[in-house]
Design a protein around this motif. Structure first.
Motif, mmCIF file in Angstrom:
data_model
loop_
_atom_site.group_PDB
_atom_site.id
_atom_site.type_symbol
_atom_site.label_atom_id
_atom_site.label_comp_id
_atom_site.label_asym_id
_atom_site.label_seq_id
_atom_site.Cartn_x
_atom_site.Cartn_y
_atom_site.Cartn_z
ATOM 1 N N ILE A 265 0.827 -1.213 0.000
ATOM 2 C CA ILE A 265 0.000 0.000 0.000
ATOM 3 C C ILE A 265 0.856 1.256 0.000
ATOM 4 C CG2 ILE A 265 -1.767 1.312 1.260
ATOM 5 C CD1 ILE A 265 -2.653 -1.347 2.500
ATOM 6 N N PHE A 266 1.870 1.303 0.854
ATOM 7 C CA PHE A 266 2.621 2.531 1.098
ATOM 8 C C PHE A 266 3.967 2.614 0.379
ATOM 9 C CE2 PHE A 266 0.129 1.756 5.062
ATOM 10 C CZ PHE A 266 -0.783 2.780 4.881
ATOM 11 N N GLY A 267 4.350 1.570 -0.332
ATOM 12 C CA GLY A 267 5.665 1.589 -0.967
ATOM 13 C C GLY A 267 6.760 1.337 0.054
ATOM 14 N N SER A 295 -11.149 -9.292 7.193
ATOM 15 C CA SER A 295 -10.952 -8.234 8.184
ATOM 16 C C SER A 295 -9.874 -7.275 7.693
ATOM 17 C CB SER A 295 -10.537 -8.824 9.533
ATOM 18 O OG SER A 295 -11.546 -9.661 10.056
ATOM 19 N N VAL A 296 -10.229 -5.983 7.636
ATOM 20 C CA VAL A 296 -9.326 -4.963 7.104
ATOM 21 C C VAL A 296 -9.217 -3.858 8.151
ATOM 22 C CG1 VAL A 296 -8.817 -3.489 5.117
ATOM 23 C CG2 VAL A 296 -10.264 -5.513 4.824
ATOM 24 N N CYS A 297 -8.043 -3.716 8.752
ATOM 25 C CA CYS A 297 -7.902 -2.832 9.906
ATOM 26 C C CYS A 297 -6.693 -1.915 9.757
ATOM 27 C CB CYS A 297 -7.756 -3.656 11.182
ATOM 28 S SG CYS A 297 -9.133 -4.783 11.472
ATOM 29 N N THR A 325 -8.609 -2.681 -1.410
ATOM 30 C CA THR A 325 -9.165 -3.243 -0.181
ATOM 31 C C THR A 325 -9.091 -2.225 0.960
ATOM 32 O OG1 THR A 325 -8.432 -5.446 -0.873
ATOM 33 C CG2 THR A 325 -9.042 -5.171 1.435
ATOM 34 N N PHE A 326 -7.990 -1.467 0.997
ATOM 35 C CA PHE A 326 -7.786 -0.469 2.045
ATOM 36 C C PHE A 326 -8.196 0.936 1.590
ATOM 37 C CE2 PHE A 326 -5.299 -3.766 4.007
ATOM 38 C CZ PHE A 326 -5.307 -3.465 5.363
#
Length: 342
Positions: A265-267, A295-297, A325-326
């Motif tokens: 996600i963040f590299g 579950s995505v937290c 997803t995020f």
């Protein structure tokens, strides 16, 4: 679909006179985001805090889609890799007691291990994912400390060390910690005391939401069950010197050598002990995303402003594209960061 929602959201979210304004309408853009008509609506809980107090709290959707059971303030979610910082703290508390040394090979604590890597992999390596162990019965993929490889099994080994030192189960020991600090709705999954665990769902290739039945294999790495309010309590204790001595906390939040990952996600992302350490744009951001099927937290904290961002969701959309997803999580996080950088 989700990308279409982004345009209106990349504007100032909060009042510019302070980190959080005093009026509820300072958060209308989050409301607009999660209330927007969508085929993939947000289904979860958002808690944004400052100085240990809730500044914004919103729950939307269902804990059980089939039964249309609405989410509650203290609905419980599997928090995925947010769990790792809990395990890291429990190890570091043993370090403070003099029961372990961070750079001691793990065979000193688990002498029954016969694998060659047990003589070289240290507690430090396990904490920051530089051990290269992917299977108990296989060779390490690289010399300990030389490279980074995100690992679940490393945190399982850390929990074994905590158990051995205390002659008690990791489930019991973690429960004692949670109760001591008032996290009354947080559990190791083996404890079976939880009563409000949400049902989780994965989106299949046809867009159908399928209930998730698979259990997390390594609970110390990704299986703890918690609530947004309990994670607020955790952040207050962790980031305000109530769990670790300052010198130990500094170790936990230091970018460790070779502990750098190409995060999906963040590299490029640096790791401390159990958490990521982001200093981009001169803003320190500490915390972790957490993903297990269904579950995505996310739980992040900005020490300078004492702002926390917690987002828990029990639907995993676009599981083959983790950035999507995020989507809701990163949209909210990025706007908090944008406001803090002003």
């Amino acid at each position: 679909m989700m990308k279409q929602l982004t345009t209106f959201f990349w504007v100032s979210l909060f009042a510019t006179s302070s980190v959080f304004g005093q009026k509820s309408n300072d958060f209308t853009r989050i409301d607009s985001l999660i209330h927007a008509e969508s085929q993939k609506p947000f289904n979860g809980v958002i808690l944004i805090s400052q100085n240990g107090k809730t500044a914004y709290f919103k729950k939307q959707g269902y804990s059980d889609l089939e039964k249309k059971t609405v989410l509650k303030d203290d609905s419980q979610f599997v928090i995925g890799s947010v769990s790792k910082q809990i395990t890291a703290v429990m190890i570091l508390q043993e370090y403070e007691k003099g029961h372990i040394q961070l750079h001691e090979p793990i065979k000193a604590y688990l002498p029954e291990l016969t694998q060659g890597w047990a003589d070289s992999v240290t507690v430090h390596d396990l904490l920051c994912h530089t051990h290269g162990v992917v299977d108990f019965n296989k060779l390490s993929l690289f010399p300990a400390g030389s490279q980074y490889l995100y690992s679940q099994i490393g945190y399982e080994i850390l929990s074994d060390i905590v158990e051995r030192i205390n002659n008690d189960s990791f489930a019991n020991l973690s429960l004692k910690l949670f109760r001591k600090i008032g996290m009354n709705n947080t559990f190791h999954p083996e404890s079976k005391y939880y009563k409000d665990l949400v049902k989780s769902y994965n989106e299949d290739e046809n867009g159908v939401l399928i209930p998730e039945t698979e259990k997390t294999k390594y609970a110390p790495a990704g299986g703890f069950i918690s609530t947004a309010n309990d994670l607020l309590t955790w952040n207050d204790y962790l980031y305000n010197g109530k769990l670790l001595q300052q010198s130990t906390f500094d170790l936990m939040t230091t970018k460790q050598p070779n502990a750098v990952r190409n995060h999906p996600i963040f590299g490029e992302t640096s790791y401390g002990y159990g958490i990521t350490v982001d200093t981009n744009n001169d803003i320190q951001q500490l915390g972790q995303t957490g993903y297990v099927p269904g579950s995505v937290c996310m739980s992040f904290y900005f020490p300078e402003s004492k702002v926390g961002v917690i987002v828990l969701e029990n639907i995993a959309y676009d599981a083959d594209n983790i950035k999507e997803t995020f989507f809701y999580h990163t949209a909210i996080l990025n706007m908090v960061r944008d406001n803090l950088s002003k």
